[in-house]
Design a protein around this motif. Sequence first.
Motif, mmCIF file in Angstrom:
data_model
loop_
_atom_site.group_PDB
_atom_site.id
_atom_site.type_symbol
_atom_site.label_atom_id
_atom_site.label_comp_id
_atom_site.label_asym_id
_atom_site.label_seq_id
_atom_site.Cartn_x
_atom_site.Cartn_y
_atom_site.Cartn_z
ATOM 1 N N GLU C 230 0.709 -1.196 -0.160
ATOM 2 C CA GLU C 230 -0.069 -0.151 0.043
ATOM 3 C C GLU C 230 0.996 1.063 0.048
ATOM 4 N N ILE C 237 -2.465 5.909 5.903
ATOM 5 C CA ILE C 237 -2.018 4.611 6.298
ATOM 6 C C ILE C 237 -2.478 4.484 7.671
ATOM 7 N N PRO C 241 -6.334 2.904 6.668
ATOM 8 C CA PRO C 241 -5.287 1.907 6.043
ATOM 9 C C PRO C 241 -6.501 0.718 5.035
ATOM 10 N N THR C 246 -1.673 -3.919 6.153
ATOM 11 C CA THR C 246 -1.450 -2.735 6.811
ATOM 12 C C THR C 246 -2.416 -2.480 7.930
ATOM 13 N N ARG C 247 -3.626 -2.924 7.830
ATOM 14 C CA ARG C 247 -4.739 -2.696 8.895
ATOM 15 C C ARG C 247 -4.351 -3.730 10.132
ATOM 16 N N HIS C 308 -3.902 7.136 -3.525
ATOM 17 C CA HIS C 308 -3.778 5.862 -2.501
ATOM 18 C C HIS C 308 -3.754 4.565 -3.143
ATOM 19 N N VAL C 310 -3.318 0.454 -3.820
ATOM 20 C CA VAL C 310 -3.230 -0.924 -2.813
ATOM 21 C C VAL C 310 -3.231 -1.804 -3.829
#
Lengths: 334, 302, 320
Positions: C230, C237, C241, C246-247, C308, C310
Amino acid sequence: MLKSKKTILLLAGGSVIGMLKLDKISKIYSTGTFGGKLLPAVVDVSFDIGDGEVVSLIGESGSGKSTIGKMILRLITISSGKIIFDGIDISTLKKNKLKSYYKEVQGVFQDPFSSYNPIFKAEKIFTTIRQEFYPKMKDKEWEEKVDSSLKAVGLNPDQVLNKFPHQLSGGQLQRFLIARALLLDIKFLVADEIISMLDASTRVDVLNLLVELKSRGLSILFITHDLSLGYYISEKAIILYRGSIVEMGTTEKVYSNSLHPYTKMLMTSVPRMDTKWEEVDVELKAKQIENTIGCVYYDRCRVPDKDTGCASKKPQLIEVEHDHFVACKHCMEE
Amino acid sequence: MTEQINIQKSEKIDKVPVIKPKKINEFIYFALRNNKLKIGLGVVLFFILLAIIGPLFTKYDWNAYIGPMSQAPSREFWFGTTTFGQDVYTQFVLGLRAAFLVGIIGGGLGTFIGIIIGFVAGYRGGIVDEVLNILTNVVLVIPTFALLLIIAAYLKVRGIMIESVFIGLTAWPWAARAIRAQTFSLRSRDFVDMARMSGMKPLKIIFTEIAPNMMSYLLMTFILQFGGAILIAATLDFIGLGPTNTISLGLMMNYAVMWGALQFGNWWWFVPPGFAIMAIVGSLYIMNVGLDEVFNPKLREM
Amino acid sequence: MSLQTKNLRVYYQTLRGDVKALDGVTFNIKDGEIMGLAGESGCGKTTLANSIIYLTPPMKYIDGSVELDGEELPIWDMDSMNTFRYKKVSIIPQYAMNAMNPTRKIGKMTEELLVSKRVSYKKTRSELERRLDLVELKNDILGMYPIELSGGMKQRMVLVLSTLLNPSLLIADEITSALDVSTQKAVAEMLVEFRNRKIVKSMIVITHDISILYQIADSILVMYAGKLAEKASTDAIVHSPMHPYTRLLISSLPKVGVKYSEKKLTGIKGNTPLLLNPPIGCRFRDRCPVAFDKCMEEPPFVEIEKDHFVACWRERDRNA
């Protein structure tokens, strides 16, 4: 995990002196040819830890936190002071009595890969424990003991037994070390920066493991430089700077009501993910610090009431409120 | 956000490759690939073989005057004869035996003492280390030459054993220093602290945790001591301080120079022993470099 | 556009085969942007840093391009890269502060460095002193040996040295890890100051500590197992996220104010895959709580929202 007699006493409403008590512990190294110069690493540190308590010893590099841990584990000799465990002064124990001490107190260190002898399989650390402490135990009984220790730390015996250290991950190795300590039914664990070399995604799991063990009666001295870890798992926090305690008390009070200028500096300088750094100018540490008599924080201190008394006499720890001590007579109000 | 979906696992995921290096095989694998080790070991083994079976091919005594004087190598006398008519070949192969004997006894004794002192000094540290250090330094700077002269004055008859023991007793400081340094660095590793916290006694820790880690180092130290002993013996023999009742390679060269082999051009008397010493000691050192590469992964060529 | 990376592939040569450390990496950095590069050990962030500036064996260039200020960098050729190194793109490697020659005074070391790049020490002297002022170092540091300096001082000195010739791109690899908390803050803020004064145009700040990036980075690029997961603004972020990795990562970080007894955090189960034979498809697949059958196919790194990016099928389908 068995609850000790003391815990039962506590639950019954009795009062108990801490299980582990450090009484004016110091470690002074002699350097230079023929040991001329003195280098104080730890100076007059006193605190105690009760049953089932997690205490964070927070300090940066050079603060002496690892030295304190090693002294508790009797890996380094103590220059002066006493360490009292369950009423006995352990600072002078030898041989068999020292071995009995190790049945109750163990340690885990920072570098998982350095803690294992690379030429042997990882479980050698278990067989060593068996040889030294349970030489007469039968095989079947031992296997069950190992099995339950591994499961208690969240490891699958099939995945970790019969492997060399380099075949396991850092997180697995650290858990393995904790399992080793559990084989001995210890009461107290010294955890010296045990997760700082692990990946972020596995750190929390090892941390959670420590808290679970605490709920089964284990006391832990959690040595770290990371303030957020200290907040996450401990009830008490001790802030160490250059070998002396500058502030200590319950985690809540030390964090939300920091009084010592060093603690305050730490709280504002640590990078957080909910607030940005304030525009605060901070005095940086120089290389050579000569003053060894007065307050350890003297040369970086910006408290307006700073006076010559601070430089000549070391401040004592004063109780500013219940369970909150500060080593600074000018820092009492907030 | 988190939905329970069946994850299709591929074969690759299930079978995470578990790499079993099998330490012993790894070393043999690299050992067989290393040229320095192969060549060095080959040369040394050749000379050892020669020392073992060589004397079986001769019927003469090394000291006996059995042939014409100063004769060049011929079918009858493979390495020719000395100024006195002794068989150089006999002297040579017996000298090889003497050389390896000195290597094993002198080198072995030196390594043994070095190990004991090195381990103890490195593990204990503190005052014990200081005292052993002083001892090591004193033995290191003793003028061995002068000492030998004194011993030679007292012992008119000296054998190979005395010489080997003498070398062993004076060459150990190098081994002790090296082993002490290695022990120091290993001792500060966390796994030694772990062993201490398991209640292990210090001697047990040294032999079960530290020494096995240093096996390769100890082997290399022995090889160096072995080669060094041969060299020292050759030097001492050459200047006349060697054994009085037997022959050795150094002694051959000593006699050769004393009895005019250089002037008369009787190269067959001093070239074989000189060459043998150079080849053996040189190959031992090359072998050591090769071994270092085998044991130390960082030095291996890709 | 300051830096443009297209499909960069760099593998490590080992006896057992090629380790696919960097496997198709594409991203851009604008002028004046401080991009944080975050990820756990083995994700490829140091490989990425070294690929851009110092691609030596056992690293092997396979494919892809790197463009700086419109000019393509010949990263596969160590010699041609010499003209770019230090002048256009500069790096502060990990442990740089311990790599200073202990037998050289700082001033002499600086002089030798400049001479090797054919720059006159005399002419740069005044600028050097101005920079030292900027990082709060006294001029007499030039007459000191490295052993006389503290960790923070050494790091600041390295910062000055690496940026002396005003490179367009500065790569800082874990420059705050070994420092005390207060020095960390000072050094991190100095990085921002250098960018603000246009001494350096853009930066890649590599660290595993996302909280530092939250303080100083404009955007964060998260890597996982040699691939990009990401890239978005720092705020996005940390607070919103999109990639599952990432989360999970953000939510596993202990923060001051969060106690175990109030809110127990969880980590990510499993281990990062070995890159000798990486899994097909998305590399996060077997640790991901929301993986499904499409994840057997590698998700492309695409722009889901403005700025952004991903690499996740779930997020792409959600917004498609």
